[in-house]
Each structure stands twice: as C-alpha cells, then as structure tokens.
Design a protein around this motif. Structure first.
Motif, PDB file in Angstrom:
ATOM      1  N   UNK A  64      47.964  36.344  48.532  1.00  0.00           N
ATOM      2  CA  UNK A  64      48.104  35.822  49.887  1.00  0.00           C
ATOM      3  C   UNK A  64      49.143  34.707  49.940  1.00  0.00           C
ATOM      4  N   UNK A  65      49.593  34.325  51.149  1.00  0.00           N
ATOM      5  CA  UNK A  65      50.561  33.225  51.257  1.00  0.00           C
ATOM      6  C   UNK A  65      50.059  31.948  50.571  1.00  0.00           C
ATOM      7  N   UNK A  66      50.935  31.319  49.816  1.00  0.00           N
ATOM      8  CA  UNK A  66      50.688  30.094  49.051  1.00  0.00           C
ATOM      9  C   UNK A  66      49.629  30.244  47.966  1.00  0.00           C
ATOM     10  N   UNK A  67      49.278  31.465  47.613  1.00  0.00           N
ATOM     11  CA  UNK A  67      48.317  31.681  46.528  1.00  0.00           C
ATOM     12  C   UNK A  67      49.048  31.684  45.197  1.00  0.00           C
ATOM     13  N   UNK A  68      48.457  31.022  44.217  1.00  0.00           N
ATOM     14  CA  UNK A  68      48.926  31.094  42.842  1.00  0.00           C
ATOM     15  C   UNK A  68      47.707  30.910  41.955  1.00  0.00           C
ATOM     16  N   UNK A  69      47.390  31.935  41.187  1.00  0.00           N
ATOM     17  CA  UNK A  69      46.259  31.834  40.278  1.00  0.00           C
ATOM     18  C   UNK A  69      46.609  32.532  38.973  1.00  0.00           C
ATOM     19  N   UNK A  70      45.969  32.074  37.905  1.00  0.00           N
ATOM     20  CA  UNK A  70      46.152  32.679  36.591  1.00  0.00           C
ATOM     21  C   UNK A  70      44.791  32.877  35.950  1.00  0.00           C
ATOM     22  N   UNK A  71      44.625  34.035  35.315  1.00  0.00           N
ATOM     23  CA  UNK A  71      43.458  34.279  34.491  1.00  0.00           C
ATOM     24  C   UNK A  71      43.941  34.632  33.094  1.00  0.00           C
ATOM     25  N   UNK A  72      43.243  34.133  32.108  1.00  0.00           N
ATOM     26  CA  UNK A  72      43.547  34.435  30.711  1.00  0.00           C
ATOM     27  C   UNK A  72      42.306  35.060  30.108  1.00  0.00           C
ATOM     28  N   UNK A  73      42.432  36.301  29.665  1.00  0.00           N
ATOM     29  CA  UNK A  73      41.291  37.043  29.120  1.00  0.00           C
ATOM     30  C   UNK A  73      40.107  37.008  30.086  1.00  0.00           C
ATOM     31  N   UNK A  74      40.386  37.289  31.357  1.00  0.00           N
ATOM     32  CA  UNK A  74      39.389  37.364  32.430  1.00  0.00           C
ATOM     33  C   UNK A  74      38.689  36.047  32.744  1.00  0.00           C
ATOM     34  N   UNK A  75      39.249  34.927  32.306  1.00  0.00           N
ATOM     35  CA  UNK A  75      38.723  33.608  32.664  1.00  0.00           C
ATOM     36  C   UNK A  75      39.776  32.902  33.503  1.00  0.00           C
ATOM     37  N   UNK A  76      39.390  32.467  34.696  1.00  0.00           N
ATOM     38  CA  UNK A  76      40.346  31.813  35.575  1.00  0.00           C
ATOM     39  C   UNK A  76      40.716  30.441  35.025  1.00  0.00           C
ATOM     40  N   UNK A  77      42.022  30.191  34.916  1.00  0.00           N
ATOM     41  CA  UNK A  77      42.486  28.892  34.431  1.00  0.00           C
ATOM     42  C   UNK A  77      43.207  28.103  35.525  1.00  0.00           C
ATOM     43  N   UNK A  78      43.545  28.783  36.621  1.00  0.00           N
ATOM     44  CA  UNK A  78      44.196  28.102  37.735  1.00  0.00           C
ATOM     45  C   UNK A  78      43.947  28.912  38.989  1.00  0.00           C
ATOM     46  N   UNK A  79      43.633  28.229  40.083  1.00  0.00           N
ATOM     47  CA  UNK A  79      43.411  28.930  41.344  1.00  0.00           C
ATOM     48  C   UNK A  79      43.024  27.961  42.432  1.00  0.00           C
ATOM     49  N   UNK A  80      42.699  28.491  43.586  1.00  0.00           N
ATOM     50  CA  UNK A  80      42.263  27.682  44.718  1.00  0.00           C
ATOM     51  C   UNK A  80      43.339  26.716  45.188  1.00  0.00           C
ATOM     52  N   UNK A  81      42.912  25.536  45.614  1.00  0.00           N
ATOM     53  CA  UNK A  81      43.870  24.549  46.130  1.00  0.00           C
ATOM     54  C   UNK A  81      44.788  24.037  45.021  1.00  0.00           C
TER      55      UNK A  81
END
Length: 111
Positions: A64-81
């Motif tokens: 989505x607009x302004x979304x940036x998230x990263x998952x490493x081995x199915x564990x979220x390491x960055x997301x949301x605000x």
C-alpha cells in the motif's frame, strides 16, 4: 568475526554488539509502488541485503502507499508506522539502504 567461513557461504554476520548472528535464509520486502519500486528504494535495500548475505533469497512485493515492511524467515523485523518512516527516510536520503538492510539481523521480532 562476521561474514561466514572461507568456503564461499555467508551464513553469519555480526550484530552491533559484535556478536555472531545467523543470516536469514529468506527475506521479504513489501513496499509501496512509487517509493519502493518506481523510485527504487526497495531494490536498493535488496541489493544491500544480497551484498551482505549473498546466499539469502530476497523477494520484493508491492504494498500500500507509504508501506515498507521486511520479514526475515517469516518473522517481521520492520513494519507499521516504523516502516512508513523508514521509506520516507530512504526517499529523503536520511538513512541508507545498508542501514535498513542491517535491521534484518539486528532487530528480530520488532513490529
């Protein structure tokens, strides 16, 4: 110290405390179409991750607009605000793709 063995496989790195950490096997980056894909910030982070860990499989997804998230081995390491702030920092050159790539192993299970 970091970087893996001399056998050409890069399976470990060092965190900010100098402790050995295992490289993830798979990283997924989800980012907005404009900043992440058309302006290339997700690609820059992908190249930084692959430079640090050549054997890691990295996948880019459109979000989505302004979304940036990263998952490493199915564990979220960055997301949301925090992820939205990260894409804005990347777009305004307030942070580097390498700094964001370091989050893959230094901040597990952070949302």
């Amino acid at each position: 110290m970091g970087g893996g063995g001399g056998d050409g496989t890069d399976t470990a790195g060092t965190d900010t405390a100098g402790t050995e950490v295992a490289a993830p096997a798979k990283v997924e980056i989800t980012s907005c179409r404009l900043g992440g894909h058309l302006l290339g910030r997700a690609g820059a982070v992908q190249r930084a991750i692959q430079s640090k860990y050549p054997n890691v499989q990295v996948q880019n997804n459109v979000g989505f607009p302004l979304q940036f998230s990263m998952t490493a081995d199915n564990k979220q390491v960055l997301g949301g605000s925090a992820g939205s702030c990260t894409i804005l920092q990347l777009l305004t050159c307030c942070t580097s793709p390498e700094a964001v790539a370091n989050m893959v192993t230094t901040t597990p299970d952070v949302v």
